[in-house]
Scaffold this motif. Structure first.
Motif, short mmCIF file in Angstrom:
data_model
loop_
_atom_site.label_atom_id
_atom_site.label_comp_id
_atom_site.label_asym_id
_atom_site.label_seq_id
_atom_site.Cartn_x
_atom_site.Cartn_y
_atom_site.Cartn_z
N MET A 1 44.64 112.30 34.68
CA MET A 1 45.66 112.35 35.71
C MET A 1 46.28 113.75 35.76
SD MET A 1 49.29 110.28 35.98
CE MET A 1 48.69 108.84 36.81
N THR A 2 46.32 114.33 36.95
CA THR A 2 46.90 115.65 37.11
C THR A 2 48.42 115.55 37.21
OG1 THR A 2 46.81 115.57 39.53
CG2 THR A 2 44.83 116.35 38.37
N LEU A 3 49.08 116.71 37.07
CA LEU A 3 50.54 116.75 37.19
C LEU A 3 50.98 116.30 38.58
CD1 LEU A 3 53.31 117.47 36.06
CD2 LEU A 3 52.91 119.84 36.79
N GLN A 4 50.24 116.69 39.60
CA GLN A 4 50.57 116.29 40.97
C GLN A 4 50.49 114.77 41.13
OE1 GLN A 4 48.11 118.07 43.97
NE2 GLN A 4 49.36 117.30 45.67
N GLN A 5 49.45 114.17 40.54
CA GLN A 5 49.32 112.71 40.61
C GLN A 5 50.47 112.03 39.87
OE1 GLN A 5 45.26 112.51 39.01
NE2 GLN A 5 44.64 111.43 40.88
N LEU A 6 50.86 112.60 38.74
CA LEU A 6 51.94 112.04 37.95
C LEU A 6 53.26 112.08 38.72
CD1 LEU A 6 52.74 110.88 35.17
CD2 LEU A 6 53.23 113.22 34.43
N ILE A 7 53.50 113.18 39.42
CA ILE A 7 54.73 113.32 40.21
C ILE A 7 54.79 112.26 41.31
CG2 ILE A 7 55.96 114.85 41.80
CD1 ILE A 7 54.97 117.20 40.10
N ILE A 8 53.65 111.92 41.85
CA ILE A 8 53.60 110.88 42.90
C ILE A 8 53.67 109.48 42.28
CG2 ILE A 8 52.20 109.88 44.74
CD1 ILE A 8 51.00 112.66 45.16
N PHE A 9 52.97 109.31 41.15
CA PHE A 9 52.84 107.99 40.54
C PHE A 9 54.17 107.43 40.06
CE2 PHE A 9 52.29 105.37 36.73
CZ PHE A 9 51.47 104.38 37.22
N LEU A 10 54.94 108.22 39.34
CA LEU A 10 56.15 107.69 38.70
C LEU A 10 57.19 107.17 39.70
CD1 LEU A 10 56.58 110.16 35.70
CD2 LEU A 10 55.77 107.80 35.68
N PRO A 11 57.54 107.93 40.76
CA PRO A 11 58.49 107.37 41.73
C PRO A 11 57.94 106.12 42.44
CG PRO A 11 58.33 109.74 41.99
CD PRO A 11 57.23 109.34 41.07
N ALA A 12 56.64 106.15 42.74
CA ALA A 12 56.04 104.99 43.40
C ALA A 12 56.08 103.77 42.49
CB ALA A 12 54.59 105.30 43.80
N ALA A 13 55.80 103.97 41.21
CA ALA A 13 55.85 102.87 40.25
C ALA A 13 57.26 102.33 40.11
CB ALA A 13 55.33 103.34 38.89
N LEU A 14 58.24 103.22 40.13
CA LEU A 14 59.64 102.80 40.02
C LEU A 14 60.06 101.97 41.23
CD1 LEU A 14 62.18 102.96 38.28
CD2 LEU A 14 62.80 105.04 39.52
N LEU A 15 59.63 102.39 42.42
CA LEU A 15 59.95 101.64 43.63
C LEU A 15 59.30 100.26 43.62
CD1 LEU A 15 59.74 104.40 46.38
CD2 LEU A 15 61.79 103.21 45.58
N LEU A 16 58.05 100.21 43.19
CA LEU A 16 57.37 98.92 43.09
C LEU A 16 58.05 98.02 42.06
CD1 LEU A 16 53.59 99.89 43.23
CD2 LEU A 16 54.84 98.53 44.90
N GLY A 17 58.41 98.61 40.93
CA GLY A 17 59.07 97.84 39.88
C GLY A 17 60.42 97.31 40.30
N ALA A 18 61.10 98.02 41.21
CA ALA A 18 62.45 97.61 41.64
C ALA A 18 62.44 96.64 42.81
CB ALA A 18 63.25 98.85 42.02
N SER A 19 61.27 96.34 43.37
CA SER A 19 61.21 95.44 44.52
C SER A 19 61.68 94.04 44.10
CB SER A 19 59.79 95.39 45.08
OG SER A 19 58.89 94.89 44.10
N PRO A 20 62.29 93.28 45.03
CA PRO A 20 62.90 91.99 44.67
C PRO A 20 61.89 90.86 44.52
CG PRO A 20 63.22 92.44 47.00
CD PRO A 20 62.57 93.67 46.42
N GLY A 21 61.08 90.95 43.49
CA GLY A 21 60.12 89.89 43.22
C GLY A 21 60.71 88.81 42.32
N ALA A 22 59.89 87.86 41.93
CA ALA A 22 60.36 86.72 41.14
C ALA A 22 60.98 87.15 39.82
CB ALA A 22 59.21 85.74 40.91
N ASN A 23 60.36 88.09 39.11
CA ASN A 23 60.88 88.50 37.81
C ASN A 23 62.20 89.24 37.92
OD1 ASN A 23 57.79 88.21 36.87
ND2 ASN A 23 59.12 88.16 35.09
#
Length: 205
Positions: free
Chosen positions: A1-23
């Motif tokens: 994983m490149t630094l550019q991919q990491l910069i994109i991945f982390l905010p996207a993962a945080l947004l997905l993790g914060a979505s109002p799902g069952a958990n």
């Protein structure tokens, strides 16, 4: 994983993790009753489930869920049944006496089982993580690394929901307010069950 991919991945993962799902709804509800610390500890149950899913996805279980209607439907209805069971517990909870918060082990078990019974979690990993895989490097180590980073983002997002729930719970001390929260919690769990029931699998091309 490149630094550019990491910069994109982390905010996207945080947004997905914060979505109002069952958990996340479950974490919010639990925090209104058990407080911040106990519920924050229970998030370890969810992270353990995510770790299991990362391993299973890396081993190819996602292919089974995307290609086998029977496997997908079976897992989906197990998840729906468990969410409805939680909704029933919240709706029928006794509020006449002083609130008794669930212990940490119970909260952890709820977090673990809620995630493991949700086929959308499996499909999320297979749709999201591969976007950041480098084709020139071995696949499985990359999936494990991405999965570990996603767990960190998921944990941070979950704590935001726990914090919000604990703030609400701090002002919900009377029996009437406890009943309102329990009935609202049952409605949220029922809604999550309905949304899960409407989930369709994505067929393998």
């Amino acid at each position: 994983m490149t630094l550019q991919q990491l910069i994109i991945f982390l905010p996207a993962a945080l947004l997905l993790g914060a979505s109002p799902g069952a958990n996340n709804l479950l974490a919010f509800i639990s925090a209104t009753k058990a407080g911040w610390l106990s519920t924050a500890k229970s998030i370890l149950g969810r992270l353990a489930a995510w770790a299991v899913l990362v391993v299973l996805v890396s081993l190819g279980l996602d292919v089974l869920l995307r290609t086998s209607e029977m496997a997908f439907v079976a897992l989906k209805w197990v998840g729906v049944g468990y969410l409805l069971f939680l909704a029933f517990q919240f709706w029928t909870a006794d509020v006449s006496n002083e609130i008794k918060a669930p212990d940490v082990s119970t909260l952890m078990r709820r977090e673990f089982l809620t995630l493991m019974g949700n086929p959308k979690a499996y499909l999320l990993l297979t749709a999201f993580l591969p976007q950041f895989v480098n084709d020139t490097a071995p696949l499985v180590p990359q999936l494990f690394l991405l999965g570990a980073l996603y767990l960190i983002a998921e944990g941070i997002a979950a704590l935001l929901w726990v914090s919000a729930g604990s703030l609400v719970g701090a002002h919900a001390l009377t029996p009437l307010r406890r009943q309102v929260i329990n009935r609202a919690s049952a409605g949220l769990m029922g809604t999550a069950a309905l949304l899960l029931a409407r989930t369709e699998r994505t067929a393998q091309p």
